[in-house]
Structures are given as structure tokens and as C-alpha cells.
Design a protein around this motif. Structure first.
Motif, mmCIF file in Angstrom:
data_model
loop_
_atom_site.group_PDB
_atom_site.id
_atom_site.type_symbol
_atom_site.label_atom_id
_atom_site.label_comp_id
_atom_site.label_asym_id
_atom_site.label_seq_id
_atom_site.Cartn_x
_atom_site.Cartn_y
_atom_site.Cartn_z
ATOM 1 N N LEU A 117 -10.298 -0.174 6.614
ATOM 2 C CA LEU A 117 -9.690 0.464 5.237
ATOM 3 C C LEU A 117 -9.049 -0.207 4.533
ATOM 4 C CD1 LEU A 117 -9.514 4.300 6.674
ATOM 5 C CD2 LEU A 117 -11.245 3.223 5.004
ATOM 6 N N LEU A 118 -7.920 -0.951 5.204
ATOM 7 C CA LEU A 118 -6.754 -1.406 4.264
ATOM 8 C C LEU A 118 -7.392 -3.088 3.857
ATOM 9 C CD1 LEU A 118 -3.449 -1.198 6.402
ATOM 10 C CD2 LEU A 118 -4.273 -0.250 3.988
ATOM 11 N N SER A 119 -8.458 -3.333 4.325
ATOM 12 C CA SER A 119 -9.077 -4.731 3.982
ATOM 13 C C SER A 119 -9.894 -4.552 3.065
ATOM 14 C CB SER A 119 -9.583 -5.436 5.256
ATOM 15 O OG SER A 119 -10.907 -4.589 5.765
ATOM 16 N N ARG A 120 -10.073 -3.364 2.627
ATOM 17 C CA ARG A 120 -10.837 -2.992 1.395
ATOM 18 C C ARG A 120 -10.206 -2.956 0.172
ATOM 19 N NH1 ARG A 120 -14.687 2.043 3.073
ATOM 20 N NH2 ARG A 120 -15.596 1.280 4.867
ATOM 21 N N LEU A 121 -8.834 -3.097 0.140
ATOM 22 C CA LEU A 121 -8.056 -3.269 -0.834
ATOM 23 C C LEU A 121 -8.156 -4.551 -1.438
ATOM 24 C CD1 LEU A 121 -4.807 -1.184 0.477
ATOM 25 C CD2 LEU A 121 -6.736 -0.196 -1.340
ATOM 26 N N PRO A 122 -7.696 -4.508 -3.043
ATOM 27 C CA PRO A 122 -7.811 -5.802 -3.642
ATOM 28 C C PRO A 122 -6.572 -6.682 -3.019
ATOM 29 C CG PRO A 122 -7.623 -4.041 -5.130
ATOM 30 C CD PRO A 122 -7.543 -3.545 -3.834
ATOM 31 N N GLY A 123 -7.110 -7.974 -2.796
ATOM 32 C CA GLY A 123 -5.835 -8.826 -2.327
ATOM 33 C C GLY A 123 -5.651 -8.657 -0.834
ATOM 34 N N LEU A 124 -6.280 -7.930 -0.045
ATOM 35 C CA LEU A 124 -6.136 -7.750 1.302
ATOM 36 C C LEU A 124 -7.427 -8.217 2.050
ATOM 37 C CD1 LEU A 124 -3.965 -4.711 2.007
ATOM 38 C CD2 LEU A 124 -3.309 -7.117 2.090
ATOM 39 N N GLY A 125 -7.465 -9.286 2.824
ATOM 40 C CA GLY A 125 -8.512 -9.619 3.560
ATOM 41 C C GLY A 125 -8.216 -8.989 4.988
ATOM 42 N N PRO A 126 -9.221 -9.135 5.959
ATOM 43 C CA PRO A 126 -8.898 -8.610 7.505
ATOM 44 C C PRO A 126 -7.511 -9.015 8.099
ATOM 45 C CG PRO A 126 -11.195 -9.630 6.949
ATOM 46 C CD PRO A 126 -10.450 -9.761 6.159
ATOM 47 N N ARG A 127 -7.133 -10.349 7.840
ATOM 48 C CA ARG A 127 -6.052 -10.871 8.677
ATOM 49 C C ARG A 127 -4.523 -10.369 7.853
ATOM 50 N NH1 ARG A 127 -6.179 -17.409 8.444
ATOM 51 N NH2 ARG A 127 -4.111 -17.045 9.381
ATOM 52 N N SER A 128 -4.872 -10.188 6.562
ATOM 53 C CA SER A 128 -3.544 -9.368 5.731
ATOM 54 C C SER A 128 -3.404 -8.044 6.280
ATOM 55 C CB SER A 128 -3.656 -9.652 4.294
ATOM 56 O OG SER A 128 -3.660 -10.938 3.874
ATOM 57 N N ALA A 129 -4.833 -7.393 6.247
ATOM 58 C CA ALA A 129 -4.816 -5.979 6.743
ATOM 59 C C ALA A 129 -3.981 -5.612 8.019
ATOM 60 C CB ALA A 129 -6.050 -5.371 6.339
ATOM 61 N N ARG A 130 -4.485 -6.580 8.951
ATOM 62 C CA ARG A 130 -3.971 -6.605 10.295
ATOM 63 C C ARG A 130 -2.474 -6.635 10.380
ATOM 64 N NH1 ARG A 130 -8.487 -8.996 11.926
ATOM 65 N NH2 ARG A 130 -7.567 -10.983 11.637
ATOM 66 N N ARG A 131 -1.931 -7.688 9.487
ATOM 67 C CA ARG A 131 -0.459 -7.676 9.347
ATOM 68 C C ARG A 131 0.091 -6.512 8.966
ATOM 69 N NH1 ARG A 131 -1.850 -13.134 8.061
ATOM 70 N NH2 ARG A 131 -1.615 -12.568 5.612
ATOM 71 N N ALA A 132 -0.371 -5.989 7.913
ATOM 72 C CA ALA A 132 0.117 -4.475 7.086
ATOM 73 C C ALA A 132 0.145 -3.445 8.238
ATOM 74 C CB ALA A 132 -0.639 -4.384 5.873
ATOM 75 N N VAL A 133 -0.952 -3.354 9.064
ATOM 76 C CA VAL A 133 -1.086 -2.243 9.870
ATOM 77 C C VAL A 133 0.012 -2.585 10.935
ATOM 78 C CG1 VAL A 133 -2.436 -1.281 12.188
ATOM 79 C CG2 VAL A 133 -3.441 -1.814 9.832
ATOM 80 N N LEU A 134 0.202 -3.709 11.420
ATOM 81 C CA LEU A 134 1.429 -3.968 12.386
ATOM 82 C C LEU A 134 2.814 -3.732 11.834
ATOM 83 C CD1 LEU A 134 0.266 -7.345 14.199
ATOM 84 C CD2 LEU A 134 0.389 -5.206 15.129
ATOM 85 N N PHE A 135 2.871 -3.893 10.465
ATOM 86 C CA PHE A 135 4.172 -3.540 9.853
ATOM 87 C C PHE A 135 4.189 -2.219 9.762
ATOM 88 C CE2 PHE A 135 7.037 -2.886 6.166
ATOM 89 C CZ PHE A 135 8.047 -3.577 6.432
ATOM 90 N N LEU A 136 3.212 -1.611 9.348
ATOM 91 C CA LEU A 136 3.364 -0.017 9.310
ATOM 92 C C LEU A 136 3.615 0.635 10.822
ATOM 93 C CD1 LEU A 136 0.360 0.587 7.074
ATOM 94 C CD2 LEU A 136 2.603 1.099 6.445
#
Length: 198
Positions: free
Chosen positions: A12-31
Motif C-alpha cells: 500500500l505504501l509503495s503506491r504513494l507518489p515518490g515511494l517505490g517498493p524499497r522506500s516503502a519497506r524502509r518506511a514500514v521498518l521505521f514505522l
């Protein structure tokens, strides 16, 4: 292999503008690391926003009130309507503090390639507003793209029968910009939009 909640959140996060799958994984880990201080309050804020934010019936802005706070404000200049493509453009103009009138969100631009014609945009609502007696000026704040310019020409033609002044934003050299870094289109627009220094 079954998808886990982490996979679902990442997807779901990877669908946001500017976030690909790798950035989304990093965001999930941070969250996940900040579950109590960030993830849970963020989830609540998103649920609250999803249930309470709506489009303004007059201008198309996003707000918890309908009509929005801008449309309800007696301190705004109701004789001027600034037409923008999307809500983000409205927010950018508000952030600048340069405009104190009303807005109208079109919902995009005309685009034959994307199958967007006048019926897909909030054109009829704009024309209804332009016909109100207190409206004196319509400002077209559209992008300097082919679609933006095409939409501007179309709206100018539509508004020709109304007793309102139709203007558009000047395009050209940005504040702090250096001429040698600008593209040909920007330089051409800057020359055409020149004005007297006197």
C-alpha cells in the motif's frame, strides 16, 4: 506464500507518489520501530481524515467543513476566482499568501491522450460561478504544459460570453533563477510576459 500484514502495508505504501517498493519497506521498518509514538497515531489520524475530510461543494477543496473554510470566509475577496488544476495547486497558492480571493479546482486538464474532456472536469460548475453577479475576475492558474495551455484556451473561449475579466498567471524567470539554466520555453514565456520597469 500468503501475504503478511507487513507485505500488505509495504504494498500500500509503495503506491504513494515518490515511494517505490524499497522506500516503502524502509518506511514500514521505521514505522514498526516507532509503533507507539508514530505508527498508531498515524493510523488514527488517517482513519479520522478518511471519515471527516470531504470535497467542498463550491470550489472542490479538501476540508472537514462543507463549504470549506476558504469559501465561508468573509475576509476573502469573493469577486476573484483562481482556477487551479488540483487541490495541491490551491494549497501551494495558499502557502504563498499571495492570493486572498476564492478558488475553483478543475480536477485536472483537458487531455485527449488520457481521455479527459470537459465532461470529466469541473467546467460547468466554474461557468455557473462566473455567472454570479459579484464575480469580476477569473484567474487561470494552470500549468505551462500543452494540456494546461489547451485547457486555458478552452476556458477562455467558454468564459467569453460572461461579464468577467479572464487573466492568467505570468510564466517566466523564477525568483532567484539564472538565465543560463532555463529552458527555451521558459525564456520565451518570460520575454512575452515582460512589463515596463517604470
Amino acid at each position: 506464500m500468503a501475504k503478511t500484514e507487513i507485505d500488505r502495508l509495504t504494498q500500500l505504501l509503495s503506491r504513494l507518489p515518490g515511494l517505490g517498493p524499497r522506500s516503502a519497506r524502509r518506511a514500514v521498518l521505521f514505522l514498526m520501530k516507532k509503533r507507539e509514538s508514530l505508527m498508531l497515531p498515524l493510523a488514527k489520524a488517517m482513519a479520522d481524515a478518511a471519515s471527516s475530510i470531504t470535497n467542498c461543494q463550491i470550489c472542490g477543496n479538501l476540508d472537514t467543513e462543507n463549504p470549506c473554510a476558504i469559501c465561508q470566509s468573509p475576509k476573502r475577496d469573493h469577486s476573484k476566482i483562481c482556477v487551479v488544476e488540483e487541490v495541491g495547486d490551491l494549497w501551494a497558492l495558499e502557502r504563498s499568501g499571495a492570493f486572498k480571493g476564492m478558488y475553483h479546482v478543475l480536477g485536472g486538464t483537458l487531455s485527449a491522450l488520457d481521455g479527459r474532456g470537459p465532461a470529466q472536469l469541473n467546467v460547468n460548475q466554474l461557468l455557473d460561478r462566473a455567472g454570479e453577479t459579484h464575480v469580476q475576475e477569473i484567474i487561470l492558474a494552470l500549468s505551462a504544459t500543452v494540456d494546461g495551455q489547451t485547457t486555458g484556451h478552452y476556458l477562455t473561449e467558454c468564459l467569453a460570453g460572461y461579464e468577467v475579466e479572464v487573466s492568467k498567471l505570468a510564466h517566466g524567470v523564477p525568483v532567484g533563477g539564472s538565465l543560463d539554466y532555463l529552458d527555451d520555453g521558459t525564456l520565451t514565456a518570460a520575454l512575452k510576459a515582460r512589463r515596463s520597469t517604470g
